[in-house]
Design an enzyme around this catalytic site. Structure first.
Site, mmCIF file in Angstrom:
data_model
loop_
_atom_site.group_PDB
_atom_site.id
_atom_site.type_symbol
_atom_site.label_atom_id
_atom_site.label_comp_id
_atom_site.label_asym_id
_atom_site.label_seq_id
_atom_site.Cartn_x
_atom_site.Cartn_y
_atom_site.Cartn_z
ATOM 1 N N GLU A 183 51.235 18.466 34.472
ATOM 2 C CA GLU A 183 52.064 17.646 33.548
ATOM 3 C C GLU A 183 52.096 18.352 32.339
ATOM 4 O O GLU A 183 53.189 18.567 31.765
ATOM 5 C CB GLU A 183 51.866 16.276 33.507
ATOM 6 N N ASP A 191 61.289 12.767 30.542
ATOM 7 C CA ASP A 191 61.259 14.280 30.161
ATOM 8 C C ASP A 191 62.658 14.498 30.080
ATOM 9 O O ASP A 191 63.576 13.823 30.216
ATOM 10 C CB ASP A 191 60.558 14.834 31.262
ATOM 11 N N TYR A 241 55.154 10.964 26.980
ATOM 12 C CA TYR A 241 55.496 11.477 27.998
ATOM 13 C C TYR A 241 54.397 11.765 29.120
ATOM 14 O O TYR A 241 54.256 11.293 30.253
ATOM 15 C CB TYR A 241 56.534 12.590 28.211
#
Length: 343
Positions: free
Chosen positions: A16, A117, A99
């Site tokens: 991520e 995102d 996020y």
């Protein structure tokens, strides 16, 4: 995608962080290389920072690598090597924002937090025809509330990944495949016939261009002088050849001599231009001009947060450099360059 085939929170976290500013196809080989080099959070925490930056080299946004390294050390030092399982615990780590915390919490630990995102923002602004500027804080709060309300509490990880991948593969920025989209029946933008109108963003500004002059400073043994960039600067922690921006009306070779005097306190003689290359960053473009140099007065004295090294061309491979500098290094090796300044 390899990070979809693991429940290891460390590896999901690494993926991520990489995907924050990088397309999936670009990130995948870096993910494989990085997790091969540092297979566990302990391995990453114990690694030297230069080794971490070398594995990240070419991926850009290097603060991500520095923060990931610092956060891994925090996990080992304060959490016994166990990645926090809560949104707030994850968000307390260096480099993890809303996020990433939501993504790791939902995918690795099954916590019902909606991710937001770029792909999800595009889907939600189109489905709900949100006219407000999507970069504004108030709009982001509205979108986050929608993402949290819509996430499936029973399978939050799958729901988030599905929404992200819908945006990446179907609800694309240009020419979205609305006829293939499962959300088309409820999508206000598709119903109005102009999905590409969303998300609403400010008008783009022209991309600036800078001429950069750098010195290939050789000593009599044929070694090169390199310097490490400050941590708080762009490309922080990476090594580079010393130099800087050309001032208005200033020639690149004059800029090279001036920058080395200002940065290192040395007067140099420049040889003929060695190499010129163009490179684009996310918000600006550069033309890099490289000049072989010989010190004629002074001893290099760097700032305390910018250590320097004398290295051979072959030893340059042991240091992490920005991509533009790496192209220059490849040219040095290709030509088997030896300076004529000492002839």
């Amino acid at each position: 995608m390899p990070w979809r085939n693991t429940d290891d929170p460390y590896r999901i976290w690494v993926s991520e962080i990489m995907l924050q500013q990088t397309r999936v196809d670009q990130a995948e080989p870096y993910y494989q290389r990085f997790t091969d080099a540092f297979p566990t959070v302990h391995d990453l925490a114990e690694a030297e920072r230069d080794a971490v930056l070398q594995q990240w080299e070419g991926l850009g946004y290097y603060s991500r690598a520095r923060y990931l390294h610092e956060a891994a050390q925090t996990v080992v030092r304060e959490h016994g090597g166990t990645v926090p399982s809560t949104y707030d615990g994850l968000k307390s780590l260096k480099g993890i924002g809303p996020y990433t915390a939501a993504a790791v919490a939902s995918i690795a630990f099954g916590k019902a937090h909606g991710v937001l995102d770029g792909n999800v923002i595009r889907v939600l602004t189109r489905v709900f025809a949100i006219e407000e500027d999507s970069t504004r804080s108030a709009t982001r709060r509205r979108l986050q509330a929608l993402a949290d309300a819509l996430v499936d509490p029973d399978e939050p990880g799958n729901a988030n990944q599905a929404l992200m991948e819908l945006g990446a593969t179907v609800c694309t920025p240009r020419n979205p495949a609305c006829g293939e989209c499962v959300l088309e029946p409820v999508c206000e933008a598709a119903d109005a016939g102009h999905p590409e109108r969303y998300p609403v963003t400010p008008e783009s500004k022209p991309i600036p261009h800078h001429d950069i002059a750098v010195g290939l400073v050789f000593d009599e043994a044929g070694r090169l002088l390199i310097q490490r960039r400050p941590d708080d600067a762009m490309l922080g922690g990476l090594w580079e050849f010393p130099g800087g921006k050309c001032e208005e009306g200033e020639s690149p070779d004059a800029a090279c001599r001036r920058e080395l005097q200002e940065e290192l306190g040395i007067t140099v003689e420049t040889d003929a231009l060695f190499y010129t290359l163009k490179h684009a960053y996310s918000h600006f473009k550069i033309t890099l001009h490289a000049y072989p140099c010989r010190i004629v007065d002074g001893t290099p004295t760097p700032e305390i947060d910018q250590p320097m090294q004398w290295v051979t061309v072959d030893e340059l491979a042991d240091y992490a450099f920005p991509r533009a500098n790496r192209k220059l290094i490849e040219e040095l090796k290709r030509r088997e360059y030896a300076p004529s300044l000492f002839d």
